[in-house]
Design a protein around this motif. Structure first.
Motif, PDB file in Angstrom:
ATOM      1  N   VAL A  98      33.189 -19.077   5.711  1.00  0.00           N
ATOM      2  CA  VAL A  98      32.639 -19.135   4.361  1.00  0.00           C
ATOM      3  C   VAL A  98      33.562 -18.479   3.336  1.00  0.00           C
ATOM      4  O   VAL A  98      33.145 -18.176   2.215  1.00  0.00           O
ATOM      5  N   GLY A  99      34.834 -18.252   3.735  1.00  0.00           N
ATOM      6  CA  GLY A  99      35.830 -17.807   2.768  1.00  0.00           C
ATOM      7  C   GLY A  99      35.956 -16.320   2.571  1.00  0.00           C
ATOM      8  O   GLY A  99      36.658 -15.878   1.666  1.00  0.00           O
ATOM      9  N   ASN A 100      35.294 -15.521   3.412  1.00  0.00           N
ATOM     10  CA  ASN A 100      35.481 -14.070   3.338  1.00  0.00           C
ATOM     11  C   ASN A 100      36.762 -13.694   4.070  1.00  0.00           C
ATOM     12  O   ASN A 100      37.042 -14.219   5.142  1.00  0.00           O
ATOM     13  N   TRP A 101      37.511 -12.748   3.481  1.00  0.00           N
ATOM     14  CA  TRP A 101      38.753 -12.315   4.118  1.00  0.00           C
ATOM     15  C   TRP A 101      38.500 -11.130   5.046  1.00  0.00           C
ATOM     16  O   TRP A 101      37.750 -10.213   4.719  1.00  0.00           O
ATOM     17  N   GLY A 102      39.168 -11.177   6.180  1.00  0.00           N
ATOM     18  CA  GLY A 102      39.126 -10.070   7.122  1.00  0.00           C
ATOM     19  C   GLY A 102      40.539  -9.647   7.479  1.00  0.00           C
ATOM     20  O   GLY A 102      41.512 -10.320   7.135  1.00  0.00           O
ATOM     21  N   VAL A 103      40.645  -8.515   8.151  1.00  0.00           N
ATOM     22  CA  VAL A 103      41.944  -8.002   8.575  1.00  0.00           C
ATOM     23  C   VAL A 103      41.917  -7.770  10.079  1.00  0.00           C
ATOM     24  O   VAL A 103      40.888  -7.404  10.654  1.00  0.00           O
ATOM     25  N   GLN A 104      43.054  -8.034  10.699  1.00  0.00           N
ATOM     26  CA  GLN A 104      43.221  -7.796  12.140  1.00  0.00           C
ATOM     27  C   GLN A 104      44.400  -6.843  12.325  1.00  0.00           C
ATOM     28  O   GLN A 104      45.482  -7.089  11.792  1.00  0.00           O
ATOM     29  N   VAL A 105      44.175  -5.765  13.052  1.00  0.00           N
ATOM     30  CA  VAL A 105      45.223  -4.770  13.296  1.00  0.00           C
ATOM     31  C   VAL A 105      45.437  -4.668  14.798  1.00  0.00           C
ATOM     32  O   VAL A 105      44.510  -4.326  15.544  1.00  0.00           O
ATOM     33  N   VAL A 115      41.805  -4.331  16.187  1.00  0.00           N
ATOM     34  CA  VAL A 115      40.767  -3.851  15.278  1.00  0.00           C
ATOM     35  C   VAL A 115      40.552  -4.937  14.228  1.00  0.00           C
ATOM     36  O   VAL A 115      41.503  -5.385  13.585  1.00  0.00           O
ATOM     37  N   VAL A 116      39.303  -5.374  14.075  1.00  0.00           N
ATOM     38  CA  VAL A 116      38.989  -6.461  13.146  1.00  0.00           C
ATOM     39  C   VAL A 116      37.830  -6.041  12.252  1.00  0.00           C
ATOM     40  O   VAL A 116      36.873  -5.413  12.704  1.00  0.00           O
ATOM     41  N   GLY A 117      37.936  -6.395  10.993  1.00  0.00           N
ATOM     42  CA  GLY A 117      36.833  -6.099  10.081  1.00  0.00           C
ATOM     43  C   GLY A 117      37.099  -6.713   8.726  1.00  0.00           C
ATOM     44  O   GLY A 117      38.161  -7.301   8.491  1.00  0.00           O
ATOM     45  N   PRO A 118      36.153  -6.579   7.823  1.00  0.00           N
ATOM     46  CA  PRO A 118      36.307  -7.166   6.492  1.00  0.00           C
ATOM     47  C   PRO A 118      37.248  -6.352   5.605  1.00  0.00           C
ATOM     48  O   PRO A 118      37.408  -5.144   5.804  1.00  0.00           O
ATOM     49  N   VAL A 119      37.857  -7.004   4.633  1.00  0.00           N
ATOM     50  CA  VAL A 119      38.669  -6.281   3.658  1.00  0.00           C
ATOM     51  C   VAL A 119      37.734  -5.535   2.706  1.00  0.00           C
ATOM     52  O   VAL A 119      36.529  -5.761   2.698  1.00  0.00           O
ATOM     53  N   GLU A 120      38.325  -4.626   1.924  1.00  0.00           N
ATOM     54  CA  GLU A 120      37.585  -3.852   0.924  1.00  0.00           C
ATOM     55  C   GLU A 120      36.482  -2.998   1.555  1.00  0.00           C
ATOM     56  O   GLU A 120      35.432  -2.774   0.954  1.00  0.00           O
ATOM     57  N   SER A 121      36.722  -2.564   2.788  1.00  0.00           N
ATOM     58  CA  SER A 121      35.716  -1.760   3.473  1.00  0.00           C
ATOM     59  C   SER A 121      36.410  -0.891   4.503  1.00  0.00           C
ATOM     60  O   SER A 121      37.347  -1.325   5.165  1.00  0.00           O
ATOM     61  N   VAL A 122      35.978   0.365   4.629  1.00  0.00           N
ATOM     62  CA  VAL A 122      36.558   1.232   5.646  1.00  0.00           C
ATOM     63  C   VAL A 122      36.058   0.770   7.018  1.00  0.00           C
ATOM     64  O   VAL A 122      34.852   0.692   7.261  1.00  0.00           O
ATOM     65  N   ILE A 123      37.010   0.445   7.876  1.00  0.00           N
ATOM     66  CA  ILE A 123      36.689  -0.041   9.215  1.00  0.00           C
ATOM     67  C   ILE A 123      36.911   1.095  10.201  1.00  0.00           C
ATOM     68  O   ILE A 123      37.986   1.700  10.233  1.00  0.00           O
ATOM     69  N   THR A 124      35.905   1.391  10.980  1.00  0.00           N
ATOM     70  CA  THR A 124      36.058   2.420  12.008  1.00  0.00           C
ATOM     71  C   THR A 124      36.662   1.790  13.251  1.00  0.00           C
ATOM     72  O   THR A 124      36.132   0.816  13.786  1.00  0.00           O
ATOM     73  N   ALA A 125      37.798   2.345  13.665  1.00  0.00           N
ATOM     74  CA  ALA A 125      38.493   1.838  14.838  1.00  0.00           C
ATOM     75  C   ALA A 125      38.457   2.909  15.918  1.00  0.00           C
ATOM     76  O   ALA A 125      38.258   4.085  15.617  1.00  0.00           O
ATOM     77  N   PRO A 126      38.637   2.513  17.180  1.00  0.00           N
ATOM     78  CA  PRO A 126      38.771   3.543  18.220  1.00  0.00           C
ATOM     79  C   PRO A 126      39.953   4.447  17.869  1.00  0.00           C
ATOM     80  O   PRO A 126      41.076   3.988  17.769  1.00  0.00           O
TER      81      PRO A 126
END
Lengths: 200, 278
Positions: A98-105, A115-126
């Motif tokens: 649906v056009g939302n951007w995410g980031v993969q680290v 580590v995957v999550g949405p942009v513009e948001s603090v993503i908690t990673a191990p």
């Protein structure tokens, strides 16, 4: 005097536009992979790294995300530049249906899986955190003073921040300093951007 | 029915878009209301929805299905079938059906990000950066430098053009604008013999940020947002700094702080991610 300062200007103009803004024609022509600044520092057992791109020349109120771009935070732990980084954390962007951007680290210190999550948001990673989003450009430099220096022939810096109000897209990593250093007490960090080759 | 559900489950596992909503099990009590054992099969449907949570891992894999994942995400709605199990008040199994409701919570494809899977080694490097202003101020072959590595830096491949740029700067500034300072010297005949490059090389070659955990953070021990990194670098490139190179001109690396940089407009945050919002 003006002639000589013009020479100085030619040598420093890129630096005036930011720490790494418009540093090379190829990067300047492609804002999504034009790095403006890289920061790396330690604090309280954490290693923080920042890679900013899409700077003043491409300022927007939203981040610049490109699925064909690849960003690297390279971490050397043996002080030997000749063999490259002992760890490279890779960052990519991608959209959902649906056009939302995410980031993969990938290769995030302490995290086995990407580590995957949405942009513009603090993503908690191990072992840490990841943030990607549009930010106020933290680089500051008196570009107006530099221009005045050029026109008057005398150093005329006032310290005013030419980059006030300009934005960048930021990648910010919060990592376990010890894990990032592979158990050592220091690291050497640099950032890269790359573009996925177009297959004919 | 079972086969169809398992097929749906398989697709759902690939899609895996509803993982984070797994905790929604409260509807379980409804299941407890029921007593009809046979309907427990519907409860099994709900289990399918629960598996959708596992599907989130599939999203991490992301190596697969690409654009098709959006459609797979729609399968999350199949998980909603499990909710039917709950509504059916079908025995204890109905609680499992409640898990199926998790699937219904997912927007089709939302959160199921798709990433390129090409080997990083196949990408073409466009830019690199660590030490601020190095490329912009003292490198001539800018694109080549951006596409290069610290490994090349360490061979001193760029030392010649760095030295030439330093000569440019000093020719322009030493006699007047830096008249009140003691500049470092540039040697065009034997580049590596110059005081300026002897000062600069340890700082900018190779081009990376050295971060020593045993010393306080602050440029050039790493680079913290807000550090006056440009003015410190200018001092090392222009002035004869004590303790750097082979001569001591009475300057410190902080002697030009404030020349071009005072304070950033952005209010730095005290916590992650540190950089301020626009």
């Amino acid at each position: 005097m003006e002639v000589r300062l013009t020479i100085l200007t030619l040598a420093l103009v890129g630096g005036a536009l930011a720490a790494d803004h418009i540093d090379g024609p190829n990067a300047a022509a492609d804002p999504a992979v034009d790095i403006t600044d890289v920061f790396a520092w330690h604090e309280g057992g954490r290693l923080y790294a920042v890679l900013n791109f899409a700077g003043a020349g491409a300022t927007t109120t939203t981040g610049m995300y490109d699925a064909d771009a690849l960003y690297g935070i390279h971490i050397d732990t043996d002080d030997d530049a000749s063999n490259g980084a002992e760890r490279t954390v890779w960052i990519r962007f991608g959209e959902d249906a649906v056009g939302n951007w995410g980031v993969q680290v990938t290769n995030f210190p302490g995290a086995g899986a990407p580590v995957v999550g949405p942009v513009e948001s603090v993503i908690t990673a191990p072992g840490g955190h990841v943030f990607v989003g549009v930010r106020n450009d933290p680089f500051y430099f008196d570009f107006a003073g530099f221009q005045s220096t050029i026109s008057t022939g005398n150093l005329a810096f006032t310290g005013a921040d030419f980059f006030a109000g300009l934005n960048v897209t930021s990648i910010v990593l919060d990592m376990d300093a010890n894990v990032a250093a592979a158990g050592g007490d220091h690291v050497n960090v640099w950032g890269t951007s790359a573009r996925r080759p177009i297959t004919p | 029915m079972r086969t169809l559900l398992m097929t749906t489950l398989a697709a759902f596992l690939v899609a895996g878009c509803e993982g984070p909503e797994g905790p929604e099990g409260p509807q379980g009590p409804q299941g407890a209301q029921g007593e009809q054992g046979p309907a427990g099969a519907d409860g099994a449907d709900g289990a399918d929805g629960e598996d959708g949570a596992d599907g989130a891992d599939g999203a991490d894999g992301s190596d697969g299905a690409d654009g098709a994942n959006g459609a797979d995400g729609a399968n999350g709605a199949d998980g909603a079938n499990g909710a039917d199990g709950a509504n059916g008040a079908d025995g204890a199994n109905g609680a499992d059906g409640a898990n199926g409701a998790d699937g219904a919570d997912g927007d089709p494809g939302a959160g199921n990000f798709v990433f390129m899977t090409d080997d990083p080694a196949t990408y073409l490097q466009v830019d690199r950066s660590a030490m601020p202003a190095v490329n912009t101020a003292v490198i001539a072959s800018k694109d080549a430098y951006n596409e290069d590595t610290p490994a090349t830096d360490a061979t001193l491949a760029y030392a010649g053009e760095i030295n030439a740029s330093l000569d440019f700067l000093h020719t322009a500034l030493d006699a007047d604008d830096l008249a009140t300072f003691t500049p470092c010297s540039v040697d065009l005949v034997d580049p590596l013999a110059g005081e300026c490059i002897q000062q600069a090389a340890p700082l900018v070659v190779p081009d990376w940020h050295s971060v020593d955990y045993t010393s306080p953070a602050g440029f050039p021990n790493g680079r913290v947002p807000g550090d006056p990194a440009i003015d410190i670098t200018l001092a090392v490139l222009l002035l004869d700094v004590d303790g750097l190179g082979s001569t001591n001109g009475g300057h410190t690396a902080g002697d030009l702080i404030g020349l071009s940089q005072t304070a950033d407009d952005g209010i730095m945050l005290s916590t992650f991610p540190f950089l301020a919002a626009p």
